[in-house]
Design a protein around this motif. Structure first.
Motif, PDB file in Angstrom:
ATOM      1  N   MET A   1       0.847  -1.162   0.000  1.00 11.32           N
ATOM      2  CA  MET A   1       0.000   0.000   0.000  1.00 11.32           C
ATOM      3  C   MET A   1       0.895   1.229   0.000  1.00 11.32           C
ATOM      4  SD  MET A   1      -2.758   1.392   2.783  1.00 11.32           S
ATOM      5  CE  MET A   1      -1.603   2.161   3.894  1.00 11.32           C
ATOM      6  N   ALA A   2       0.603   2.156  -0.871  1.00  9.08           N
ATOM      7  CA  ALA A   2       1.347   3.408  -0.936  1.00  9.08           C
ATOM      8  C   ALA A   2       0.385   4.563  -0.710  1.00  9.08           C
ATOM      9  CB  ALA A   2       2.036   3.552  -2.283  1.00  9.08           C
ATOM     10  N   MET A   3       0.878   5.597  -0.056  1.00  2.22           N
ATOM     11  CA  MET A   3       0.057   6.772   0.207  1.00  2.22           C
ATOM     12  C   MET A   3       0.964   7.989   0.206  1.00  2.22           C
ATOM     13  SD  MET A   3      -2.287   7.634   3.540  1.00  2.22           S
ATOM     14  CE  MET A   3      -1.007   8.269   4.604  1.00  2.22           C
ATOM     15  N   VAL A   4       0.467   9.079  -0.365  1.00  4.45           N
ATOM     16  CA  VAL A   4       1.188  10.343  -0.303  1.00  4.45           C
ATOM     17  C   VAL A   4       0.181  11.429   0.036  1.00  4.45           C
ATOM     18  CG1 VAL A   4       0.993  10.849  -2.774  1.00  4.45           C
ATOM     19  CG2 VAL A   4       2.872  11.832  -1.462  1.00  4.45           C
ATOM     20  N   GLU A   5       0.593  12.338   0.885  1.00  4.27           N
ATOM     21  CA  GLU A   5      -0.274  13.446   1.273  1.00  4.27           C
ATOM     22  C   GLU A   5       0.355  14.742   0.790  1.00  4.27           C
ATOM     23  OE1 GLU A   5      -2.597  12.338   5.320  1.00  4.27           O
ATOM     24  OE2 GLU A   5      -0.487  12.852   5.553  1.00  4.27           O
ATOM     25  N   LEU A  87      20.017  -1.023  -2.355  1.00  9.43           N
ATOM     26  CA  LEU A  87      18.940  -1.941  -2.013  1.00  9.43           C
ATOM     27  C   LEU A  87      18.118  -2.294  -3.250  1.00  9.43           C
ATOM     28  CD1 LEU A  87      17.446  -3.564   0.129  1.00  9.43           C
ATOM     29  CD2 LEU A  87      16.107  -1.506   0.655  1.00  9.43           C
ATOM     30  N   LEU A  88      17.842  -1.317  -4.094  1.00  5.14           N
ATOM     31  CA  LEU A  88      17.085  -1.551  -5.321  1.00  5.14           C
ATOM     32  C   LEU A  88      17.814  -2.542  -6.228  1.00  5.14           C
ATOM     33  CD1 LEU A  88      14.829  -0.945  -7.391  1.00  5.14           C
ATOM     34  CD2 LEU A  88      16.165   1.057  -8.099  1.00  5.14           C
ATOM     35  N   LEU A  89      19.094  -2.302  -6.482  1.00  6.05           N
ATOM     36  CA  LEU A  89      19.847  -3.174  -7.386  1.00  6.05           C
ATOM     37  C   LEU A  89      19.995  -4.581  -6.819  1.00  6.05           C
ATOM     38  CD1 LEU A  89      22.564  -0.646  -8.611  1.00  6.05           C
ATOM     39  CD2 LEU A  89      20.518  -1.435  -9.837  1.00  6.05           C
ATOM     40  N   ALA A  90      20.281  -4.689  -5.533  1.00 10.63           N
ATOM     41  CA  ALA A  90      20.428  -6.011  -4.919  1.00 10.63           C
ATOM     42  C   ALA A  90      19.104  -6.770  -4.941  1.00 10.63           C
ATOM     43  CB  ALA A  90      20.940  -5.865  -3.483  1.00 10.63           C
ATOM     44  N   THR A  91      18.006  -6.089  -4.657  1.00  9.30           N
ATOM     45  CA  THR A  91      16.694  -6.736  -4.671  1.00  9.30           C
ATOM     46  C   THR A  91      16.333  -7.193  -6.079  1.00  9.30           C
ATOM     47  OG1 THR A  91      16.004  -5.361  -2.797  1.00  9.30           O
ATOM     48  CG2 THR A  91      14.266  -6.466  -4.033  1.00  9.30           C
ATOM     49  N   PHE A 139      16.994 -10.602  12.874  1.00 10.69           N
ATOM     50  CA  PHE A 139      15.926 -11.523  12.491  1.00 10.69           C
ATOM     51  C   PHE A 139      15.875 -11.629  10.974  1.00 10.69           C
ATOM     52  CE2 PHE A 139      13.764  -7.410  12.848  1.00 10.69           C
ATOM     53  CZ  PHE A 139      12.993  -7.359  11.699  1.00 10.69           C
ATOM     54  N   SER A 140      15.075 -12.573  10.501  1.00  7.23           N
ATOM     55  CA  SER A 140      14.877 -12.784   9.063  1.00  7.23           C
ATOM     56  C   SER A 140      13.422 -12.501   8.726  1.00  7.23           C
ATOM     57  CB  SER A 140      15.209 -14.225   8.684  1.00  7.23           C
ATOM     58  OG  SER A 140      16.560 -14.503   8.971  1.00  7.23           O
ATOM     59  N   ILE A 141      13.220 -11.944   7.534  1.00  5.11           N
ATOM     60  CA  ILE A 141      11.874 -11.619   7.077  1.00  5.11           C
ATOM     61  C   ILE A 141      11.820 -11.840   5.565  1.00  5.11           C
ATOM     62  CG2 ILE A 141      12.408  -9.157   6.777  1.00  5.11           C
ATOM     63  CD1 ILE A 141       9.516  -8.565   7.795  1.00  5.11           C
ATOM     64  N   GLY A 142      10.656 -12.211   5.070  1.00  6.25           N
ATOM     65  CA  GLY A 142      10.493 -12.422   3.635  1.00  6.25           C
ATOM     66  C   GLY A 142       9.599 -11.363   3.025  1.00  6.25           C
ATOM     67  N   PHE A 143       9.964 -10.915   1.819  1.00  3.10           N
ATOM     68  CA  PHE A 143       9.152  -9.960   1.069  1.00  3.10           C
ATOM     69  C   PHE A 143       9.093 -10.376  -0.384  1.00  3.10           C
ATOM     70  CE2 PHE A 143      10.582  -6.848   4.397  1.00  3.10           C
ATOM     71  CZ  PHE A 143       9.331  -6.538   4.898  1.00  3.10           C
ATOM     72  N   ASN A 144       8.026 -10.012  -1.059  1.00  2.00           N
ATOM     73  CA  ASN A 144       7.953 -10.159  -2.494  1.00  2.00           C
ATOM     74  C   ASN A 144       8.871  -9.074  -3.067  1.00  2.00           C
ATOM     75  OD1 ASN A 144       7.207  -9.755  -5.257  1.00  2.00           O
ATOM     76  ND2 ASN A 144       5.249 -10.760  -4.845  1.00  2.00           N
ATOM     77  N   PRO A 145       9.898  -9.439  -3.834  1.00  2.00           N
ATOM     78  CA  PRO A 145      10.840  -8.421  -4.312  1.00  2.00           C
ATOM     79  C   PRO A 145      10.176  -7.367  -5.191  1.00  2.00           C
ATOM     80  CG  PRO A 145      11.216 -10.514  -5.423  1.00  2.00           C
ATOM     81  CD  PRO A 145      10.228 -10.774  -4.325  1.00  2.00           C
ATOM     82  N   SER A 146       9.126  -7.728  -5.907  1.00  2.00           N
ATOM     83  CA  SER A 146       8.437  -6.758  -6.772  1.00  2.00           C
ATOM     84  C   SER A 146       7.880  -5.601  -5.968  1.00  2.00           C
ATOM     85  CB  SER A 146       7.302  -7.430  -7.530  1.00  2.00           C
ATOM     86  OG  SER A 146       7.795  -8.427  -8.370  1.00  2.00           O
ATOM     87  N   TYR A 147       7.373  -5.882  -4.767  1.00  2.00           N
ATOM     88  CA  TYR A 147       6.790  -4.821  -3.952  1.00  2.00           C
ATOM     89  C   TYR A 147       7.863  -3.870  -3.425  1.00  2.00           C
ATOM     90  CZ  TYR A 147       2.617  -7.750  -4.095  1.00  2.00           C
ATOM     91  OH  TYR A 147       1.550  -8.502  -4.511  1.00  2.00           O
ATOM     92  N   LEU A 148       9.033  -4.398  -3.089  1.00  2.00           N
ATOM     93  CA  LEU A 148      10.133  -3.532  -2.655  1.00  2.00           C
ATOM     94  C   LEU A 148      10.645  -2.702  -3.835  1.00  2.00           C
ATOM     95  CD1 LEU A 148      12.169  -5.874  -0.286  1.00  2.00           C
ATOM     96  CD2 LEU A 148      10.759  -3.921   0.355  1.00  2.00           C
ATOM     97  N   ILE A 149      10.777  -3.332  -4.985  1.00  2.00           N
ATOM     98  CA  ILE A 149      11.263  -2.643  -6.178  1.00  2.00           C
ATOM     99  C   ILE A 149      10.312  -1.518  -6.564  1.00  2.00           C
ATOM    100  CG2 ILE A 149      11.680  -2.938  -8.661  1.00  2.00           C
ATOM    101  CD1 ILE A 149      12.757  -5.798  -7.900  1.00  2.00           C
ATOM    102  N   ASP A 150       9.002  -1.772  -6.484  1.00  2.00           N
ATOM    103  CA  ASP A 150       8.001  -0.756  -6.834  1.00  2.00           C
ATOM    104  C   ASP A 150       8.231   0.555  -6.103  1.00  2.00           C
ATOM    105  OD1 ASP A 150       6.685  -2.371  -8.642  1.00  2.00           O
ATOM    106  OD2 ASP A 150       5.035  -2.880  -7.288  1.00  2.00           O
ATOM    107  N   VAL A 151       8.506   0.484  -4.816  1.00  2.00           N
ATOM    108  CA  VAL A 151       8.693   1.714  -4.048  1.00  2.00           C
ATOM    109  C   VAL A 151      10.091   2.280  -4.251  1.00  2.00           C
ATOM    110  CG1 VAL A 151       9.348   0.573  -1.885  1.00  2.00           C
ATOM    111  CG2 VAL A 151       8.357   2.859  -1.829  1.00  2.00           C
ATOM    112  N   LEU A 152      11.108   1.437  -4.280  1.00  2.00           N
ATOM    113  CA  LEU A 152      12.480   1.934  -4.374  1.00  2.00           C
ATOM    114  C   LEU A 152      12.758   2.644  -5.696  1.00  2.00           C
ATOM    115  CD1 LEU A 152      14.313  -1.095  -2.736  1.00  2.00           C
ATOM    116  CD2 LEU A 152      13.935   1.180  -1.731  1.00  2.00           C
ATOM    117  N   LYS A 153      12.104   2.224  -6.769  1.00  2.00           N
ATOM    118  CA  LYS A 153      12.370   2.851  -8.066  1.00  2.00           C
ATOM    119  C   LYS A 153      11.711   4.222  -8.218  1.00  2.00           C
ATOM    120  CE  LYS A 153       8.738   0.520 -10.667  1.00  2.00           C
ATOM    121  NZ  LYS A 153       8.437  -0.479 -11.681  1.00  2.00           N
ATOM    122  N   VAL A 154      10.723   4.556  -7.393  1.00  2.00           N
ATOM    123  CA  VAL A 154      10.080   5.868  -7.513  1.00  2.00           C
ATOM    124  C   VAL A 154      10.583   6.883  -6.491  1.00  2.00           C
ATOM    125  CG1 VAL A 154       7.992   4.965  -8.577  1.00  2.00           C
ATOM    126  CG2 VAL A 154       8.081   5.236  -6.100  1.00  2.00           C
TER     127      VAL A 154
END
Length: 190
Positions: A1-5, A87-91, A139-154
């Motif tokens: 979820m993304a939000m901007v005010e 982070l973007l390139l590694a992801t 700790f370890s956590i899992g993410f869908n890389p597409s969702y991280l990439i979506d935000v990091l590229k903008v």
């Protein structure tokens, strides 16, 4: 979820909530280009975006938008500061090992280091280390890389601060210019 005010220079008296179709927003973003200002007019079932030489009119979606504020986590003290570009390139690189059956990548948070990895029996395995500023619990956590990439590229900041309250809690990116992005964790398969 993304939000901007953003604060409008002038707005109708009282609060006004409308749901604009995603396709209209995408088209607006394409048309904006270097338009210095956009005038927005609301009618009962339409929204009008006037950019001077171009006018975009869209129907509004009827109904009430879900209470998204319920899913925005409170600010967490566990914050990781990292270079957005690194982070973007590694992801992106590690995300290449993701499959439809196993879409998540693993993030292992350690003191001042983040290890992004993926292990898929039919594809192989990969891991990459990224320097970070982090002093919280490991700790370890899992993410869908597409969702991280979506935000990091903008995002445009050189560094981003990712709040990670725990292995089964959403990650949150908040920026100085009132951008908020919530990414839900995924179950780790490896």
């Amino acid at each position: 979820m993304a939000m901007v005010e953003r604060e409008a220079k002038s707005a109708p008296v009282g609060e006004s909530h409308r749901i604009v179709p995603e396709k209209a927003i995408s088209e607006l973003m394409r048309l904006l280009g270097d338009a210095p200002t956009v005038r927005i007019a609301l009618k009962e079932s339409q929204i009008i975006f006037d950019m001077g030489n171009t006018v975009l009119i869209s129907r509004l979606i009827e109904g009430k938008f879900p209470n998204y504020e319920q899913v925005i986590p409170a600010e967490s003290p566990n914050k990781m500061m990292v270079s957005r570009e690194e982070l973007l390139l590694a992801t992106r690189r590690i995300g290449l090992w993701s499959t439809q059956d196993s879409p998540s990548v693993r993030l292992d948070l350690k003191m001042d280091e983040l290890v992004i990895s993926k292990q898929t029996p039919e594809v192989g395995e990969a891991h990459e280390q990224v320097k970070v500023q982090y002093a919280g619990p490991e700790f370890s956590i899992g993410f869908n890389p597409s969702y991280l990439i979506d935000v990091l590229k903008v995002l445009t900041d050189g560094n981003v601060e990712l709040e990670l309250p725990g292995p089964d809690r959403p990650g949150v990116i908040r920026t100085k210019d009132h951008y908020l992005y919530v990414v839900l964790p995924m179950q780790l398969s490896n």
